[in-house]
Design a protein around this motif. Structure first.
Motif, PDB file in Angstrom:
ATOM      1  N   UNK A 109      14.853 -49.522 163.902  1.00  0.00           N
ATOM      2  CA  UNK A 109      14.406 -49.452 165.292  1.00  0.00           C
ATOM      3  C   UNK A 109      12.954 -49.019 165.371  1.00  0.00           C
ATOM      4  N   UNK A 110      12.590 -47.995 164.615  1.00  0.00           N
ATOM      5  CA  UNK A 110      11.224 -47.488 164.640  1.00  0.00           C
ATOM      6  C   UNK A 110      10.242 -48.512 164.075  1.00  0.00           C
ATOM      7  N   UNK A 111      10.657 -49.247 163.032  1.00  0.00           N
ATOM      8  CA  UNK A 111       9.784 -50.283 162.474  1.00  0.00           C
ATOM      9  C   UNK A 111       9.575 -51.393 163.497  1.00  0.00           C
ATOM     10  N   UNK A 112      10.639 -51.758 164.216  1.00  0.00           N
ATOM     11  CA  UNK A 112      10.503 -52.784 165.243  1.00  0.00           C
ATOM     12  C   UNK A 112       9.566 -52.315 166.358  1.00  0.00           C
ATOM     13  N   UNK A 179       4.562 -41.969 159.436  1.00  0.00           N
ATOM     14  CA  UNK A 179       4.656 -42.711 158.179  1.00  0.00           C
ATOM     15  C   UNK A 179       4.751 -44.215 158.434  1.00  0.00           C
ATOM     16  N   UNK A 180       5.564 -44.591 159.410  1.00  0.00           N
ATOM     17  CA  UNK A 180       5.708 -46.020 159.725  1.00  0.00           C
ATOM     18  C   UNK A 180       4.399 -46.575 160.274  1.00  0.00           C
ATOM     19  N   UNK A 181       3.722 -45.817 161.138  1.00  0.00           N
ATOM     20  CA  UNK A 181       2.439 -46.239 161.692  1.00  0.00           C
ATOM     21  C   UNK A 181       1.414 -46.463 160.575  1.00  0.00           C
ATOM     22  N   UNK A 182       1.335 -45.528 159.636  1.00  0.00           N
ATOM     23  CA  UNK A 182       0.387 -45.647 158.530  1.00  0.00           C
ATOM     24  C   UNK A 182       0.713 -46.841 157.646  1.00  0.00           C
ATOM     25  N   UNK A 183       1.993 -47.025 157.339  1.00  0.00           N
ATOM     26  CA  UNK A 183       2.395 -48.162 156.505  1.00  0.00           C
ATOM     27  C   UNK A 183       2.089 -49.486 157.202  1.00  0.00           C
ATOM     28  N   UNK A 184       2.317 -49.534 158.508  1.00  0.00           N
ATOM     29  CA  UNK A 184       2.080 -50.770 159.262  1.00  0.00           C
ATOM     30  C   UNK A 184       0.610 -51.179 159.227  1.00  0.00           C
ATOM     31  N   UNK A 185      -0.279 -50.189 159.230  1.00  0.00           N
ATOM     32  CA  UNK A 185      -1.715 -50.471 159.234  1.00  0.00           C
ATOM     33  C   UNK A 185      -2.257 -50.659 157.816  1.00  0.00           C
ATOM     34  N   UNK A 186      -1.845 -49.759 156.900  1.00  0.00           N
ATOM     35  CA  UNK A 186      -2.436 -49.750 155.561  1.00  0.00           C
ATOM     36  C   UNK A 186      -1.670 -50.568 154.527  1.00  0.00           C
ATOM     37  N   UNK A 187      -0.323 -50.609 154.665  1.00  0.00           N
ATOM     38  CA  UNK A 187       0.501 -51.293 153.663  1.00  0.00           C
ATOM     39  C   UNK A 187       1.568 -52.144 154.347  1.00  0.00           C
TER      40      UNK A 187
END
Length: 224
Positions: A109-112, A179-187
């Motif tokens: 849900x958070x990733x979506x 963590x999800x925000x950082x991964x979405x932008x950086x990785x």
């Protein structure tokens, strides 16, 4: 047979409302594209007009200033966030044995919510956080937080008492979303991988099940 004039009036009104909604959607999407490529300072009514193809006068028919436009974008994003969280909750399994599955649902849900347009979402979530608590935006964000905390509690119901403290809720929510925000932008390639999901599940379950020793004690309680 004579046509019913009221039917024509209702049809015309419906068409007008549809055009109004389409214009609003187009203006909002133009603003979103500007924010995705830059930051809050680059959003102006003039630039929205240029990107959307409408005149500046049309922009001012819908928004009196930049702040009102940002508030509208934030409310639309918040509605989307609440919709995603509500959909996940609708199929929630509250049994203790479903802890890992529920954690994965929470992460999904958070990733979506965050992963679709992370730069834009980050800006709009900052608008939500900075909104007065008694405003429609502030109250909506509180509803969203309650939903997420409810999902986290359902992920590990036997340890849901760990989320009673406001500090614990703040840390867990920020740990997940940050963590999800950082991964979405950086990785972005990592974001939707099984490995990332596994580590996020460990983050949630570890946070909820690990107990610090009482002050002055050297004993640490941790899951077996």
């Amino acid at each position: 047979m004579k046509k019913d004039p009221s039917h024509k009036s209702q049809k015309g009104k419906s068409g007008s409302q549809e055009r109004t909604q389409t214009t609003l959607d187009n203006l909002c999407e133009a603003a979103c594209r500007i924010l995705e490529q830059g930051d809050r300072s680059e959003l102006t009514t003039q630039k929205v007009a240029e990107v959307s193809g409408y005149g500046v006068g049309t922009v001012y028919q819908y928004f009196s200033n930049k702040d009102e436009l940002l508030e509208t974008l934030a409310m639309r994003e918040l509605d989307r966030m609440l919709g995603v969280a509500g959909r996940i909750l609708a199929s929630w399994n509250a049994t203790p044995t479903a802890a890992i599955m529920n954690s994965r649902r929470l992460i999904a849900a958070m990733i979506e919510i965050i992963g679709e347009r992370p730069r834009l979402g980050g800006i709009l979530r900052t608008e939500m956080i900075n909104a007065p608590e008694d405003s429609a935006l502030g109250q909506g964000l509180q509803r969203y937080h309650r939903l997420i905390v409810g999902m986290a509690s359902g992920a590990h119901p036997e340890n849901s008492h760990r989320l009673q403290a406001d500090s614990a809720r703040f840390v867990l929510f920020r740990a997940i979303s940050g963590t999800i925000q950082t991964a979405a932008v950086e990785r972005p390639s990592l974001l939707r991988s099984r490995e990332f999901e596994d580590e996020m599940v460990r983050l949630i379950l570890g946070f909820l099940s690990y107990t610090l020793p009482e002050e002055g004690s050297s004993t640490v309680t941790s899951p077996v």
